[in-house]
Write a protein that holds these residues in place. Sequence first.
Motif, PDB file in Angstrom:
ATOM      1  N   LEU A 149       9.634  10.539   6.554  1.00 55.03           N
ATOM      2  CA  LEU A 149       8.551   9.660   6.100  1.00 55.03           C
ATOM      3  C   LEU A 149       7.945   8.886   7.263  1.00 55.03           C
ATOM      4  O   LEU A 149       6.729   8.741   7.355  1.00 55.03           O
ATOM      5  CB  LEU A 149       9.071   8.659   5.067  1.00 55.03           C
TER       6      LEU A 149
ATOM      7  N   ASN B 231      -3.079   6.616   8.566  1.00 52.80           N
ATOM      8  CA  ASN B 231      -2.368   6.113   7.396  1.00 52.80           C
ATOM      9  C   ASN B 231      -1.226   5.201   7.851  1.00 52.80           C
ATOM     10  O   ASN B 231      -0.060   5.529   7.664  1.00 52.80           O
ATOM     11  CB  ASN B 231      -1.830   7.326   6.617  1.00 52.80           C
TER      12      ASN B 231
ATOM     13  N   PHE C  95       1.698   4.004   5.366  1.00 50.20           N
ATOM     14  CA  PHE C  95       2.293   5.006   4.478  1.00 50.20           C
ATOM     15  C   PHE C  95       3.708   4.636   4.063  1.00 50.20           C
ATOM     16  O   PHE C  95       4.044   4.680   2.878  1.00 50.20           O
ATOM     17  CB  PHE C  95       2.285   6.397   5.135  1.00 50.20           C
TER      18      PHE C  95
ATOM     19  N   GLU D 236       3.815   1.762   1.655  1.00 51.90           N
ATOM     20  CA  GLU D 236       3.280   2.153   0.344  1.00 51.90           C
ATOM     21  C   GLU D 236       4.278   2.985  -0.444  1.00 51.90           C
ATOM     22  O   GLU D 236       4.504   2.739  -1.633  1.00 51.90           O
ATOM     23  CB  GLU D 236       1.976   2.948   0.529  1.00 51.90           C
ATOM     24  N   VAL D 237       4.860   3.966   0.218  1.00 49.49           N
ATOM     25  CA  VAL D 237       5.738   4.854  -0.535  1.00 49.49           C
ATOM     26  C   VAL D 237       7.053   4.140  -0.900  1.00 49.49           C
ATOM     27  O   VAL D 237       7.589   4.353  -1.996  1.00 49.49           O
ATOM     28  CB  VAL D 237       5.949   6.196   0.202  1.00 49.49           C
TER      29      VAL D 237
ATOM     30  N   LEU E 280       6.249   1.926  -3.844  1.00 50.02           N
ATOM     31  CA  LEU E 280       6.106   2.762  -5.035  1.00 50.02           C
ATOM     32  C   LEU E 280       7.471   3.149  -5.579  1.00 50.02           C
ATOM     33  O   LEU E 280       7.747   3.052  -6.776  1.00 50.02           O
ATOM     34  CB  LEU E 280       5.294   4.010  -4.678  1.00 50.02           C
ATOM     35  N   PHE E 281       8.356   3.577  -4.681  1.00 52.06           N
ATOM     36  CA  PHE E 281       9.695   3.967  -5.078  1.00 52.06           C
ATOM     37  C   PHE E 281      10.437   2.803  -5.723  1.00 52.06           C
ATOM     38  O   PHE E 281      11.053   2.948  -6.784  1.00 52.06           O
ATOM     39  CB  PHE E 281      10.475   4.474  -3.858  1.00 52.06           C
TER      40      PHE E 281
ATOM     41  N   ILE F  32      13.019   9.957  -0.695  1.00 52.50           N
ATOM     42  CA  ILE F  32      12.711   8.824   0.169  1.00 52.50           C
ATOM     43  C   ILE F  32      13.817   8.582   1.188  1.00 52.50           C
ATOM     44  O   ILE F  32      13.647   7.852   2.156  1.00 52.50           O
ATOM     45  CB  ILE F  32      12.428   7.574  -0.685  1.00 52.50           C
TER      46      ILE F  32
ATOM     47  N   ASP G   1       6.817  12.551 -11.044  1.00 52.58           N
ATOM     48  CA  ASP G   1       7.360  11.404 -10.331  1.00 52.58           C
ATOM     49  C   ASP G   1       6.371  10.935  -9.264  1.00 52.58           C
ATOM     50  O   ASP G   1       6.049  11.693  -8.352  1.00 52.58           O
ATOM     51  CB  ASP G   1       8.700  11.763  -9.687  1.00 52.58           C
ATOM     52  N   PRO G   2       5.891   9.675  -9.375  1.00 48.47           N
ATOM     53  CA  PRO G   2       4.853   9.223  -8.448  1.00 48.47           C
ATOM     54  C   PRO G   2       5.286   9.166  -6.982  1.00 48.47           C
ATOM     55  O   PRO G   2       4.484   9.461  -6.088  1.00 48.47           O
ATOM     56  CB  PRO G   2       4.497   7.823  -8.962  1.00 48.47           C
ATOM     57  N   THR G   3       6.569   8.801  -6.744  1.00 48.03           N
ATOM     58  CA  THR G   3       7.054   8.740  -5.357  1.00 48.03           C
ATOM     59  C   THR G   3       7.016  10.128  -4.727  1.00 48.03           C
ATOM     60  O   THR G   3       6.488  10.315  -3.632  1.00 48.03           O
ATOM     61  CB  THR G   3       8.505   8.203  -5.310  1.00 48.03           C
TER      62      THR G   3
ATOM     63  N   MET H  12       3.453  11.387  -4.103  1.00 45.03           N
ATOM     64  CA  MET H  12       2.826  10.752  -2.942  1.00 45.03           C
ATOM     65  C   MET H  12       3.351  11.363  -1.637  1.00 45.03           C
ATOM     66  O   MET H  12       2.579  11.615  -0.710  1.00 45.03           O
ATOM     67  CB  MET H  12       3.125   9.251  -2.968  1.00 45.03           C
ATOM     68  N   ILE H  13       4.647  11.603  -1.586  1.00 41.29           N
ATOM     69  CA  ILE H  13       5.238  12.185  -0.374  1.00 41.29           C
ATOM     70  C   ILE H  13       4.753  13.621  -0.173  1.00 41.29           C
ATOM     71  O   ILE H  13       4.379  14.014   0.932  1.00 41.29           O
ATOM     72  CB  ILE H  13       6.782  12.134  -0.439  1.00 41.29           C
TER      73      ILE H  13
ATOM     74  N   LYS I 125       1.178  13.701   1.135  1.00 39.45           N
ATOM     75  CA  LYS I 125       1.100  13.335   2.550  1.00 39.45           C
ATOM     76  C   LYS I 125       1.597  14.476   3.443  1.00 39.45           C
ATOM     77  O   LYS I 125       0.993  14.812   4.449  1.00 39.45           O
ATOM     78  CB  LYS I 125       1.933  12.070   2.792  1.00 39.45           C
ATOM     79  N   MET I 126       2.704  15.077   3.035  1.00 43.72           N
ATOM     80  CA  MET I 126       3.266  16.177   3.833  1.00 43.72           C
ATOM     81  C   MET I 126       2.305  17.353   3.868  1.00 43.72           C
ATOM     82  O   MET I 126       2.078  17.956   4.920  1.00 43.72           O
ATOM     83  CB  MET I 126       4.605  16.632   3.244  1.00 43.72           C
TER      84      MET I 126
ATOM     85  N   PRO J 237      15.558  16.961  -1.441  1.00 48.36           N
ATOM     86  CA  PRO J 237      14.291  16.579  -0.806  1.00 48.36           C
ATOM     87  C   PRO J 237      13.717  17.708   0.054  1.00 48.36           C
ATOM     88  O   PRO J 237      14.449  18.377   0.768  1.00 48.36           O
ATOM     89  CB  PRO J 237      14.696  15.402   0.086  1.00 48.36           C
TER      90      PRO J 237
END
Lengths: 154, 153
Positions: free
Chosen positions: A30, A38, A41, A44-45, A48-49, A88, B37-39, B42-43, B46-47, B131
């Motif tokens: 991350l 960004n 980032f 933000e993430v 959110l988590f 994450i 799942d929003p997390t 979002m990841i 971005k990736m 992940p």
Amino acid sequence: MEVGQMQRRLVDYTKSLFMEGFLDAQFLQLQQLQDESNPDFVVEVVSLFLDDSEKLLNDLTMALDQPNVDFKKVDAHVHQLKGSSSSIGAQRVKNACIAFRSFCEEQNIDATLRCLQQVKQEYYLVKNKLETMLRLEQQIVAAGGSIPMIELGF
Amino acid sequence: MNPSNGNGSMSTASSSGAWDGRDQFPAGLRVLVVDDDPTCLMIFEKMLKACLYQVTKCNKAETALSVLREHKNEFDIVISDVHMPDMDGFELLKHITSEMDLPVILISADARKQVVMEGVTYGACDYLIKPVRIETLKNIWQHVVRKKARNTV
């Protein structure tokens, strides 16, 4: 405190989070995704988590508080938390979810309640740690410094 | 909207919007990513953007399906989570394989062999365990090329 000192403190603090297992290599992924286009980032993430997980934990608490527990529903929530925490890099939360799921499969109400407590504890711990780390980063940026990249040589 | 030239399985002629892997290969790969799942969403976004792909994200399988139906030739590949509340990844996969000719990658935190087996049996071209690392996503263009090569026989 001058910028160099703040940066060293941040590096030491972040390294300790890895050493103590709060974060794993996925978190580094991350950080590597963050760039000038960004720059917020990670903040933000992480936010959110943390928000989303809090909701999941509330849903879990309610689901386990029913007279007839719907273990499929409980398992679905835990599965989602496992997915997001692993994405994450919140290693201890993820590991607590793995244990949780096996007790869900057994439909063991006492064990699942204990697991819920465990997951909550890990969540609050990592929340605290991440917020501290992000605050340190903010202070560095506010003082005109840049956030040092973490090299994990262990 | 790009004018699509008919059948999605014909890979030789490319409409102005189609990704044919010529110039900035594999940049511009058109990806639809689905995860409730929003997390994670979002990841992934971005990736995928860091891979220089063109990304559309969806948090519901039903929405993803209507987007794909309405914009048939505007995507090269679909990445979908397995466990979603409204329609799960397997059902979405079945719809896509029967209605369109798009490669589908399934993603899940569930690594149990029987679940992976189910996904692959139903036609997923790959099954990734969360992940997911960016290095893995950098290689997904291979599934698009492989499918096109198989279709042009």
